[in-house]
Scaffold this motif. Structure first.
Motif, short mmCIF file in Angstrom:
data_model
loop_
_atom_site.label_atom_id
_atom_site.label_comp_id
_atom_site.label_asym_id
_atom_site.label_seq_id
_atom_site.Cartn_x
_atom_site.Cartn_y
_atom_site.Cartn_z
N HIS A 184 0.85 -1.19 0.00
CA HIS A 184 0.00 0.00 0.00
C HIS A 184 0.89 1.24 0.00
O HIS A 184 1.78 1.37 0.84
CB HIS A 184 -0.92 0.02 1.22
N GLU B 106 3.53 10.87 -8.25
CA GLU B 106 3.30 11.59 -9.51
C GLU B 106 1.82 11.75 -9.82
O GLU B 106 1.37 12.82 -10.20
CB GLU B 106 4.00 10.85 -10.65
N THR B 107 1.05 10.69 -9.65
CA THR B 107 -0.37 10.72 -10.03
C THR B 107 -1.30 10.91 -8.84
O THR B 107 -2.47 11.28 -9.02
CB THR B 107 -0.75 9.43 -10.75
N GLY B 108 -0.82 10.66 -7.61
CA GLY B 108 -1.69 10.73 -6.45
C GLY B 108 -2.59 9.52 -6.30
O GLY B 108 -3.48 9.50 -5.44
N GLU B 109 -2.36 8.52 -7.11
CA GLU B 109 -3.20 7.31 -7.06
C GLU B 109 -2.87 6.48 -5.81
O GLU B 109 -1.70 6.32 -5.44
CB GLU B 109 -2.95 6.46 -8.31
N ILE B 110 -3.89 5.98 -5.15
CA ILE B 110 -3.71 5.09 -4.00
C ILE B 110 -3.53 3.67 -4.52
O ILE B 110 -4.44 3.11 -5.15
CB ILE B 110 -4.91 5.17 -3.04
N VAL B 111 -2.36 3.11 -4.30
CA VAL B 111 -2.04 1.77 -4.80
C VAL B 111 -2.13 0.79 -3.62
O VAL B 111 -1.47 0.96 -2.60
CB VAL B 111 -0.62 1.72 -5.41
N ASN B 112 -2.96 -0.19 -3.77
CA ASN B 112 -3.09 -1.25 -2.75
C ASN B 112 -3.31 -2.56 -3.51
O ASN B 112 -4.42 -2.89 -3.89
CB ASN B 112 -4.25 -0.97 -1.81
N ARG B 113 -2.23 -3.30 -3.74
CA ARG B 113 -2.34 -4.48 -4.58
C ARG B 113 -1.43 -5.60 -4.07
O ARG B 113 -0.43 -5.34 -3.40
CB ARG B 113 -2.00 -4.16 -6.03
N VAL C 256 0.97 5.64 -1.82
CA VAL C 256 0.35 6.67 -2.66
C VAL C 256 1.37 7.10 -3.70
O VAL C 256 2.47 7.54 -3.36
CB VAL C 256 -0.11 7.88 -1.84
N ASP C 257 1.03 6.97 -4.98
CA ASP C 257 1.95 7.35 -6.06
C ASP C 257 2.17 8.85 -6.03
O ASP C 257 1.22 9.64 -6.08
CB ASP C 257 1.36 6.92 -7.40
N ARG D 246 -2.80 -1.05 4.62
CA ARG D 246 -3.10 0.37 4.83
C ARG D 246 -2.78 0.78 6.27
O ARG D 246 -2.25 1.88 6.51
CB ARG D 246 -4.57 0.65 4.52
#
Length: 339
Positions: free
Chosen positions: A18, A23-30, A20-21, A94
């Motif tokens: 988990h 550059e893009t602000g994308e929340i990555v949780n994978r 937060v990118d 998270r």
């Protein structure tokens, strides 16, 4: 540049990541499979990676540190406070991501040698437990046939040959032979325990830190090796008092309205190390010819168990001071704050 915080929930085969990118602000949780876990971080810019201090955490912390990342191992109970809903891999990752950004004392990442020594301690502890179970089982089974023996290994070894001779006259041979085999098996456990302790002594000769704290009265082979291996880096703790509190050798506190009540020791931290320190302090008080004025004065006004725990607390502080400041043990050393 501030490192990117990343929360990782490790497992056997699938890890949950988990972050937060930036550059893009994308929340990555994978999820990431075990085989591709290190590959995911090898080309990333330095990150602040949070991991729960559980099985396998020290291994992954060492591998990620080699890549230039900053790894913070945290106790699971600290992370739990940030998981406020359902418990699953995504929620745990998270919660770890939130916890790694908070101020707090991390768990020191242990070296492979320190983990190897702790593995020897765990295997020795397990063998001792098996031996105790075997002795109690033999005593209990023989009690069923009217043969009562005193407690302890020495009492068992002294009485069991005559006991087996007596019961062989009235009980089946298959039972008597099995009991004799179980008794003979104790010698094999003794040999395995002695072999592990012999390997520990070899490590003592090679490690100057273990050799240094072995000079402290009450700190023997087991306590010295367990303390160095469990502590990891002594400089993680700010003082000897903090290390003693981490080992659970300080009173629990409760209270409100400005009034604080002190209770028994907190029993936090590593139970095995705390047990060794308390047993070492008990041995000093039982066998030392000159325990010192501090101990004698406390003996006059405190119960015996309180004195034992106080001495164990002092031993823990001395262990930290020797390891953190890289100085030899001095019996009459007095610590003073610089003016």
């Amino acid at each position: 540049m501030k490192p990117t915080p990343v929360g990782i929930d490790i497992a056997k085969m699938v890890f949950q990541v988990h972050y937060v990118d930036e550059e893009t602000g994308e929340i990555v949780n994978r999820p990431i499979k075990r085989q591709k876990f290190l590959e995911h971080f090898v080309n990333r810019s330095p990150c602040l990676i949070g991991i729960e201090a559980c099985g396998g955490a020290h291994h992954w912390a060492r591998e990620l540190t080699k890549m230039g990342h900053q790894v913070k191992l945290m106790p699971a109970k600290y992370v739990k406070a940030f998981n406020i809903r359902n418990k699953n891999d995504a929620a745990d990752a998270r919660a770890i991501w939130l916890a790694v950004q908070q101020p707090g004392k991390p768990v020191a990442v242990k070296t492979e040698m320190q983990q190897a020594m702790l593995a020897l301690h765990r295997m020795r502890q397990q063998l001792v437990k098996f031996r105790t179970m075997q002795i109690n089982s033999l005593r209990g089974l023989l009690t069923e046939y009217g043969e009562v023996m005193s407690k302890g290994r020495a009492a068992l070894d002294g009485a069991i040959p005559n006991v087996l001779a007596r019961i062989s006259e009235r009980l089946p041979a298959v039972l008597v032979d099995t009991l004799r085999e179980q008794w003979n098996g104790l010698a094999k456990l003794d040999e395995q325990i002695a072999a592990i302790e012999r390997r520990m002594r070899e490590w003592v000769k090679q490690d100057p830190a273990v050799k240094a704290i072995s000079e402290i009265p009450g700190v023997g082979l087991l306590t010295a090796t367990a303390a160095v291996a469990t502590m990891g880096d002594a400089k993680v703790f700010r003082s000897g008092r903090e290390f003693a509190a981490w080992a659970g050798l300080v009173p629990r506190q409760s209270g409100s309205g400005g009034k604080v009540n002190l209770h028994g020791i907190s029993k936090r931290g590593d139970t095995y190390l705390r047990t060794l320190l308390i047993h070492g302090a008990r041995a000093v008080l039982s066998h030392a010819k000159d325990a010192g004025p501090w101990i004698e004065e406390m003996r006059r006004r405190r119960p015996a168990n309180v004195v034992i725990v106080a001495l164990a607390n002092k031993m823990a502080r001395m262990i930290w001071a020797i390891l953190a400041h890289d100085r030899p043990y001095q019996r009459d050393y007095v610590s003073r704050k610089p003016a």
